[in-house]
Enzyme design. Structure first.
Site, PDB file in Angstrom:
ATOM      1  N   PRO A 118       0.827  -1.212   0.000  1.00 45.46           N
ATOM      2  CG  PRO A 118      -0.205  -1.171   2.107  1.00 45.46           C
ATOM      3  CD  PRO A 118       0.625  -2.020   1.204  1.00 45.46           C
ATOM      4  CD  GLU A 145       0.253  -5.364  10.600  1.00 45.31           C
ATOM      5  OE1 GLU A 145      -0.713  -6.150  10.685  1.00 45.31           O
ATOM      6  OE2 GLU A 145       0.136  -4.167  10.255  1.00 45.31           O
ATOM      7  NE  ARG A 187      -7.014  -5.420 -21.579  1.00 38.07           N
ATOM      8  CZ  ARG A 187      -6.933  -4.314 -22.319  1.00 38.07           C
ATOM      9  NH1 ARG A 187      -5.950  -3.465 -22.074  1.00 38.07           N
ATOM     10  NH2 ARG A 187      -7.798  -4.045 -23.272  1.00 38.07           N
ATOM     11  CG  ASP A 202      -6.304  -0.333 -23.295  1.00 38.76           C
ATOM     12  OD1 ASP A 202      -5.372  -1.021 -22.905  1.00 38.76           O
ATOM     13  OD2 ASP A 202      -7.426  -0.770 -23.598  1.00 38.76           O
TER      14      ASP A 202
HETATM   15  C1  JD8 Z   1       0.669  -6.049   0.078  1.00 36.88           C
HETATM   16  C2  JD8 Z   1       0.451  -7.138   3.552  1.00 36.88           C
HETATM   17  C3  JD8 Z   1      -1.572  -6.008   4.480  1.00 36.88           C
HETATM   18  C4  JD8 Z   1      -0.819  -3.658   4.711  1.00 36.88           C
HETATM   19  C5  JD8 Z   1      -1.360  -3.763   7.489  1.00 36.88           C
HETATM   20  C6  JD8 Z   1      -3.253  -4.710   6.313  1.00 36.88           C
HETATM   21  C7  JD8 Z   1      -1.234  -3.217  -2.907  1.00 36.88           C
HETATM   22  N1  JD8 Z   1      -3.357  -1.129  -2.860  1.00 36.88           N
HETATM   23  C8  JD8 Z   1      -3.057  -1.985  -1.799  1.00 36.88           C
HETATM   24  N2  JD8 Z   1      -3.683  -1.983  -0.610  1.00 36.88           N
HETATM   25  N3  JD8 Z   1      -3.124  -2.950   0.194  1.00 36.88           N
HETATM   26  C9  JD8 Z   1      -2.130  -3.552  -0.485  1.00 36.88           C
HETATM   27  C10 JD8 Z   1      -1.270  -4.579   0.147  1.00 36.88           C
HETATM   28  C11 JD8 Z   1      -1.521  -4.921   1.504  1.00 36.88           C
HETATM   29  C12 JD8 Z   1      -0.649  -5.830   2.113  1.00 36.88           C
HETATM   30  C13 JD8 Z   1       0.426  -6.392   1.404  1.00 36.88           C
HETATM   31  C14 JD8 Z   1      -0.191  -5.143  -0.560  1.00 36.88           C
HETATM   32  C15 JD8 Z   1       1.121  -7.221   2.327  1.00 36.88           C
HETATM   33  N4  JD8 Z   1      -0.612  -6.313   3.398  1.00 36.88           N
HETATM   34  C16 JD8 Z   1      -0.987  -4.962   5.412  1.00 36.88           C
HETATM   35  C17 JD8 Z   1      -0.259  -2.618   5.633  1.00 36.88           C
HETATM   36  C18 JD8 Z   1      -1.190  -2.454   6.830  1.00 36.88           C
HETATM   37  N5  JD8 Z   1      -1.842  -4.839   6.602  1.00 36.88           N
HETATM   38  C19 JD8 Z   1      -2.061  -2.962  -1.777  1.00 36.88           C
HETATM   39  N6  JD8 Z   1      -0.628  -3.342  -3.863  1.00 36.88           N
END
Ligand code: JD8
Length: 303
Positions: A118, A145, A187, A202
């Site tokens: 994220p 996490e 794609r 696109d």
């Molecule tokens: C990888 C672990 C969960 C995230 C604590 C919830 C992408 N756009 C996006 N939103 N969330 C992700 C994502 C979440 C992930 C992982 C991607 C690995 N988590 C964690 C931090 C807070 N938990 C993502 N691309």
């Protein structure tokens, strides 16, 4: 294209198997005693169906799934531990990830490592096009996490690493993001889409320039009249120039209404010299936007 995916949930990507017989079109799995990779059974899951599934069955695409726990060293196959500095949840162990990446990304031809997070850079159509030009991608799916941050730092010494996010919302792990990224990338691969033309049109660029930066406009098919709703007559006119103009006008109106940030970017690009059809706005575009209530004043179009 060769795609490796390292995850603690291989089955997230469809029914998996190691049996060569299941995959006549692909290279036999080297019978390493401890780490045979898994593959997606054709017809199952997001990588086994539709365009991607067909491309994999043809051998244009090869997916190799790796269960991260195979690189855990204790009897419980532990892949996580408590975070230094305290706080909620668990963090994925660097030694397990390091060993997995050494084995998976360290062999054969060089790979581009993609780590969904994220806190990553936005994944875009342009990035999808860049990934589609690679011969080999490796995806690291985090959970808990996240992955100890030294893993990416260490991997950067050996390969190109992209930390990317698919959007401003929080998922439970990276697997769903990998499915989204692979759908956007695959794609664009030659031969995957029936007619290459449709990728060229696109939105968000990635294809030809025509609708670069704009959202898709409305689409219609038979019947001409449905529940009292008629198809716009211009689409039945056969006048392709008028149809193209109508489609661009509708795309402009929708983009102005739903994604004004994209129109602002096009105004910026136009001021920066971008021509119509190359991400820029024509006088007609500006008239349509003004009529749609989008503040397109002369000043911002001074060039
Ligand atoms: C990888 C672990 C969960 C995230 C604590 C919830 C992408 N756009 C996006 N939103 N969330 C992700 C994502 C979440 C992930 C992982 C991607 C690995 N988590 C964690 C931090 C807070 N938990 C993502 N691309």
């Amino acid at each position: 294209m060769l795609v490796d995916i390292i995850t603690i949930f291989p089955d997230y990507f469809g029914t998996t198997s190691t049996a060569d017989a299941d995959f006549p079109a692909q290279r036999p799995v080297p019978s390493a005693p401890f780490r045979p990779h898994l593959r997606v059974r054709h017809g199952s899951g997001p990588l086994g169906v539709s365009l991607i599934g067909k491309a994999a069955a043809r051998g244009d695409l090869e997916f190799r799934l790796h269960d991260l726990r195979r690189w855990a060293t204790d009897v419980h196959h532990t892949v996580d531990d408590a975070p230094f500095g305290g706080g909620p949840g668990m963090v994925m162990k660097p030694d397990v990830w390091g060993a997995a990446l050494d084995d998976v990304a360290g062999d054969e031809e060089p790979a581009r490592l993609i780590v969904p997070t994220p806190s990553g850079a936005p994944f875009t159509q342009d990035l999808a096009a860049a990934y589609a030009a690679e011969r080999r991608l490796v995806f690291a799916c985090g959970r808990y996490e996240g992955i100890d941050s030294r893993v990416v730092a260490d991997a950067r010494s050996a390969m190109t690493v992209d930390e990317v996010s698919i959007g401003d919302y929080v998922l439970a792990g990276g697997e769903a993001a990998v499915c989204v990224i692979l759908e956007a990338v695959c794609r664009l691969l030659p031969g995957v889409l029936g007619n290459e033309q449709s990728a060229a049109d696109d939105s968000f660029g990635g294809g030809s320039e025509a609708m670069r930066g704009l959202l898709e406009g409305p689409v219609y098919t038979r019947p001409r009249s449905w529940r009292g709703h008629e198809v716009p007559p211009v689409l039945l006119s056969g006048d392709h120039q008028a149809i193209a103009r109508w489609r661009r006008d509708e795309a402009l109106r929708r983009t102005a209404a739903v994604r004004p940030d994209l129109v602002s970017r096009m105004i910026g690009d136009t001021a920066g010299g971008a021509a119509e059809g190359a991400g820029g706005l024509s006088a007609r575009d500006r008239a349509v936007l003004a009529e749609a209530g989008f503040p397109v004043d002369g000043e911002s179009m001074a060039h």
